[in-house]
Design an enzyme around this catalytic site. Sequence first.
Site, short mmCIF file in Angstrom:
data_model
loop_
_atom_site.label_atom_id
_atom_site.label_comp_id
_atom_site.label_asym_id
_atom_site.label_seq_id
_atom_site.Cartn_x
_atom_site.Cartn_y
_atom_site.Cartn_z
N ASP A 142 13.88 -13.92 -23.30
CA ASP A 142 12.60 -14.20 -23.94
C ASP A 142 12.32 -15.70 -24.05
O ASP A 142 11.25 -16.17 -23.63
CB ASP A 142 12.57 -13.56 -25.33
CG ASP A 142 11.29 -13.86 -26.06
OD1 ASP A 142 10.30 -13.12 -25.87
OD2 ASP A 142 11.24 -14.85 -26.83
N ALA A 170 7.58 -12.78 -25.42
CA ALA A 170 7.62 -12.48 -23.99
C ALA A 170 8.19 -11.09 -23.75
O ALA A 170 7.64 -10.30 -22.96
CB ALA A 170 8.44 -13.53 -23.24
N ASP A 171 9.29 -10.76 -24.42
CA ASP A 171 9.87 -9.42 -24.30
C ASP A 171 8.89 -8.35 -24.72
O ASP A 171 8.66 -7.36 -24.01
CB ASP A 171 11.12 -9.32 -25.18
CG ASP A 171 12.37 -9.85 -24.51
OD1 ASP A 171 12.40 -9.92 -23.28
OD2 ASP A 171 13.32 -10.19 -25.22
N SER A 172 8.33 -8.51 -25.92
CA SER A 172 7.46 -7.47 -26.46
C SER A 172 6.21 -7.28 -25.62
O SER A 172 5.78 -6.15 -25.37
CB SER A 172 7.09 -7.80 -27.91
OG SER A 172 8.24 -7.82 -28.72
#
Length: 397
Positions: A142, A170-172
């Site tokens: 992330d 970024a991950d979510s």
Amino acid sequence: MNTNHSSSALSHLRIIDLTRVRAGPTCCRIFADFGADVIRVEATAGADPNSTVLGSRLAADSQNLHRNKRSITLNLKSPRGLKALMDLVKTADIVVENFRPDVKERLGFSYDELAKVNPRIILASISGFGQTGPYAKRAGFDQIAQGMGGLMSVTGELDGGPMRAGIAVADSSAGNYAAIGILVALAERERSGQGQWVQTSLLQAMIAMTDFQAASYLVEGRVPRSAGNDHPYSTPMGVLATSDGHINIGVGGEGQWAGFCRAIERPDLQSHPHFSVQELRFKHRTELMGELAAVFRLRTSEQWIEILTVENVPAGSINDMEQVFKDPQVEHLAIAAPLQHTELGPIRLVATPLTLSRTSPSVRSQAPAMGEHTNAILREIGIAETEISSMRKAQEI
């Protein structure tokens, strides 16, 4: 409002969850909360050295990401483990994975291989930087994507150096974009009868999330910089100290500016030669925020929010997580979903933030123990008890 009923909206779908860490599990959790049969395929005990990256399976993060799922363990490097996966794929609608791009080809479950056994299958791949290109094989996390995607350059104090966001944005967002892509592919499959390969990456998602900041460069050639808690274009919009804390304010146009000046009992500011229109307020932002700082220290945060709300000027408290979940509006929205856990007792998890008039999402079951449903799932796809026993002895499940 989210409730604890069992959502059936997507109960006709089976998703094979080959994901790890956060982006992929976030994607699959959305489908699980809407009732899909999400089967989490995990490596056999000791086979994945990164399996503890989120901490204990009983930790909050794992429970939140993997609720409503089932778990099966498979050694995908063994022929029988791979065959079991392919037999599962025959019964499934969607496969989600976030390995490095070359892993699925090496292990034998690329999109082409999956489509051979199930032409209707939808494969969603989430990577750090894309399935192809000069960075395709790099490991991605992330914060790396936050930096490379531009977010850290526009976050932090003015001229204070780059700063990461306090959440795994970024991950979510990559997980959410993957879910959108899957839903589009499902809708298209209704017409064509064919599956397809959905791809996104942390880097793409991060750039997309920068939105107007990215557009400023692409359209106008302007490279935006960090501005602390001030909005990069509108003023006054940001954080102000009160007599007992801080609040956020937002003044978006001349109508709100007039209401704001009435609320703070400073009509002189509305016609002030430095503040009368947005362009001037932005030019003289430091001077304006200095004027407002003296005013806002005279009352409490709660008093100011009430006063500004009367004039329809956006304002809000700045809460820590305890304050978030004690807020009456948050309580009303029921985004803290209760769940009775067999080991942890009564807990609450973060609900999917959607409300549908008939089929809202729900939190129904705790994150499964590793391989908890292995035997049951293998039976469902027709593997005999003797074969299951043999696979277990050979550490293939």
